[in-house]
Design a protein around this motif. Structure first.
Motif, PDB file in Angstrom:
ATOM      1  N   SER A 120       0.862  -1.182   0.000  1.00  0.00           N
ATOM      2  CA  SER A 120       0.000   0.000   0.000  1.00  0.00           C
ATOM      3  C   SER A 120       0.899   1.232   0.000  1.00  0.00           C
ATOM      4  O   SER A 120       1.738   1.379  -0.898  1.00  0.00           O
ATOM      5  CB  SER A 120      -0.943  -0.033   1.201  1.00  0.00           C
ATOM      6  OG  SER A 120      -1.866   1.046   1.135  1.00  0.00           O
ATOM      7  N   SER A 181      -0.458  -2.626   7.253  1.00  0.00           N
ATOM      8  CA  SER A 181      -0.856  -1.746   6.160  1.00  0.00           C
ATOM      9  C   SER A 181      -2.366  -1.786   5.938  1.00  0.00           C
ATOM     10  O   SER A 181      -2.997  -0.751   5.689  1.00  0.00           O
ATOM     11  CB  SER A 181      -0.123  -2.153   4.874  1.00  0.00           C
ATOM     12  OG  SER A 181      -0.464  -1.301   3.804  1.00  0.00           O
ATOM     13  N   ASP A 185      -4.915   1.326   6.211  1.00  0.00           N
ATOM     14  CA  ASP A 185      -5.801   1.668   5.101  1.00  0.00           C
ATOM     15  C   ASP A 185      -7.248   1.780   5.575  1.00  0.00           C
ATOM     16  O   ASP A 185      -8.008   2.636   5.100  1.00  0.00           O
ATOM     17  CB  ASP A 185      -5.691   0.623   3.992  1.00  0.00           C
ATOM     18  CG  ASP A 185      -4.403   0.742   3.202  1.00  0.00           C
ATOM     19  OD1 ASP A 185      -3.746   1.786   3.307  1.00  0.00           O
ATOM     20  OD2 ASP A 185      -4.053  -0.224   2.490  1.00  0.00           O
ATOM     21  N   ARG A 189      -9.351   5.225   5.034  1.00  0.00           N
ATOM     22  CA  ARG A 189     -10.638   5.255   4.323  1.00  0.00           C
ATOM     23  C   ARG A 189     -11.745   5.820   5.217  1.00  0.00           C
ATOM     24  O   ARG A 189     -12.586   6.598   4.766  1.00  0.00           O
ATOM     25  CB  ARG A 189     -11.004   3.848   3.845  1.00  0.00           C
ATOM     26  CG  ARG A 189     -10.215   3.382   2.627  1.00  0.00           C
ATOM     27  CD  ARG A 189     -10.822   2.117   2.051  1.00  0.00           C
ATOM     28  NE  ARG A 189     -10.727   0.999   2.993  1.00  0.00           N
ATOM     29  CZ  ARG A 189      -9.727   0.136   3.020  1.00  0.00           C
ATOM     30  NH1 ARG A 189      -8.730   0.268   2.159  1.00  0.00           N
ATOM     31  NH2 ARG A 189      -9.721  -0.861   3.884  1.00  0.00           N
ATOM     32  N   ARG A 209      -3.622  10.067   6.469  1.00  0.00           N
ATOM     33  CA  ARG A 209      -2.837   8.965   7.030  1.00  0.00           C
ATOM     34  C   ARG A 209      -2.492   9.173   8.502  1.00  0.00           C
ATOM     35  O   ARG A 209      -1.874   8.315   9.115  1.00  0.00           O
ATOM     36  CB  ARG A 209      -1.538   8.777   6.235  1.00  0.00           C
ATOM     37  CG  ARG A 209      -1.712   8.241   4.825  1.00  0.00           C
ATOM     38  CD  ARG A 209      -0.389   7.743   4.285  1.00  0.00           C
ATOM     39  NE  ARG A 209       0.073   6.576   5.001  1.00  0.00           N
ATOM     40  CZ  ARG A 209       1.336   6.136   5.004  1.00  0.00           C
ATOM     41  NH1 ARG A 209       2.250   6.820   4.350  1.00  0.00           N
ATOM     42  NH2 ARG A 209       1.671   5.061   5.657  1.00  0.00           N
TER      43      ARG A 209
END
Length: 295
Positions: A120, A181, A185, A189, A209
């Motif tokens: 990612s 990862s 993620d 999201r 992030r």
């Protein structure tokens, strides 16, 4: 005078000859390295790919040029398809891989490998020694593992990386990077989704992030709720998301949690997490802040 000129010319000739000898030695060393690199390339492949590389390197004749090119093309296409399948399954994308032979004999092969890639948005570089022992019982071992990653990820992964370097457990490294990862993620999201859905309330000071999402009431200065979502990795490779609600609420904003003291907001949020799950619990808090705008 002529004698002095002759001596100077002789000295210049000797200097030039020494430079020529040095250049010849450098050329010989480069040729030796090239041959060794070609051996490494052909050693790591089997079948048609090895035959094709041997032909390209001039080591042996295995058919016409057209036949070799056709075999090489087929083998490359098969390898690319296999790489795509592996990437889809494990989420690890490799950008480069270099190999250097440190020791080679009939019973032992030691190679230094350097691999770089990403999982990612997690960028990594891994170096290690791979030793193959052949005999009555074949054995392959990994040693001297060294992992380099972006400094922003070291706060969560530092202890784990130290442990995996000590144990030289390459499989655990990649498996944990994939899980870590994936959890990062999930957080990214979720944060981006709520920022788009509630732009007047949700802000991400550190970007999508980051670990923190803040909720601000536009009519109540000083009223701030923060969702702190970290992804912790144990030394053994266990990946655990931890989500907490941090509050900074002035007296005027106590109506957001009418049945709880300010100090109980974090505990109430943890109860919602267990019952509703992360996204629903976070949205419940966001909606409480959003609805308060109409009060």
């Amino acid at each position: 005078m002529e004698e002095n000129m002759c001596e100077e010319n002789m000295e210049e000739v000797e200097v030039l000859e020494a430079q020529i000898d040095q250049l010849r030695a450098e050329v010989a060393e480069l040729q030796h390295r090239q041959k060794q690199n070609l051996k490494d390339m052909t050693f790591n492949f089997r079948g048609q790919m090895q035959d094709a590389l041997s032909y390209v390197c001039g080591q042996k004749q295995v058919g016409s040029k057209e036949e070799v090119e056709s075999r090489l093309k087929e083998e490359v296409e098969e390898l690319e398809e296999d790489l795509r399948r592996q990437t889809q399954m494990n989420g690890i994308n490799l950008n480069s891989c270099t190999t250097k032979t440190l020791q080679s004999s009939s019973r032992k092969l030691v190679q230094q490998l350097s691999v770089s890639g990403h999982c990612s948005e997690l960028v990594f570089q891994v170096e290690f020694q791979l030793s193959d022992f052949t005999g009555q019982r074949s054995e392959r071992t990994i040693s001297d593992l060294n992992v380099v990653m972006d400094a922003s990820d070291l706060s969560s992964l530092g202890s784990f990386l130290s442990g995996v370097e000590e144990s030289s457990d390459l499989l655990l490294l990649f498996r944990t990077l994939r899980t870590f990862s994936d959890r990062c993620d999930d957080r990214r999201r979720t944060f981006c989704h709520f920022q788009e859905k509630y732009p007047s309330v949700v802000s991400l000071p550190g970007g999508c992030r980051s670990e923190v999402m803040t909720l601000n009431h536009p009519e109540l200065p000083g009223c701030v709720l923060s969702i702190h979502w970290s992804v912790e990795v144990s030394r053994e490779g266990g990946v655990t998301p931890k989500i907490n609600l941090l509050t900074k609420i002035p007296e005027k904003a106590l109506q957001l949690f009418p049945s709880q003291a300010v100090g109980g907001a974090a505990e109430a949020f943890q109860s919602m997490l267990r019952i509703l799950g992360p996204e629903a619990a976070v949205e419940s808090v966001i909606r409480a802040v959003s609805l308060s705008q109409d009060m």
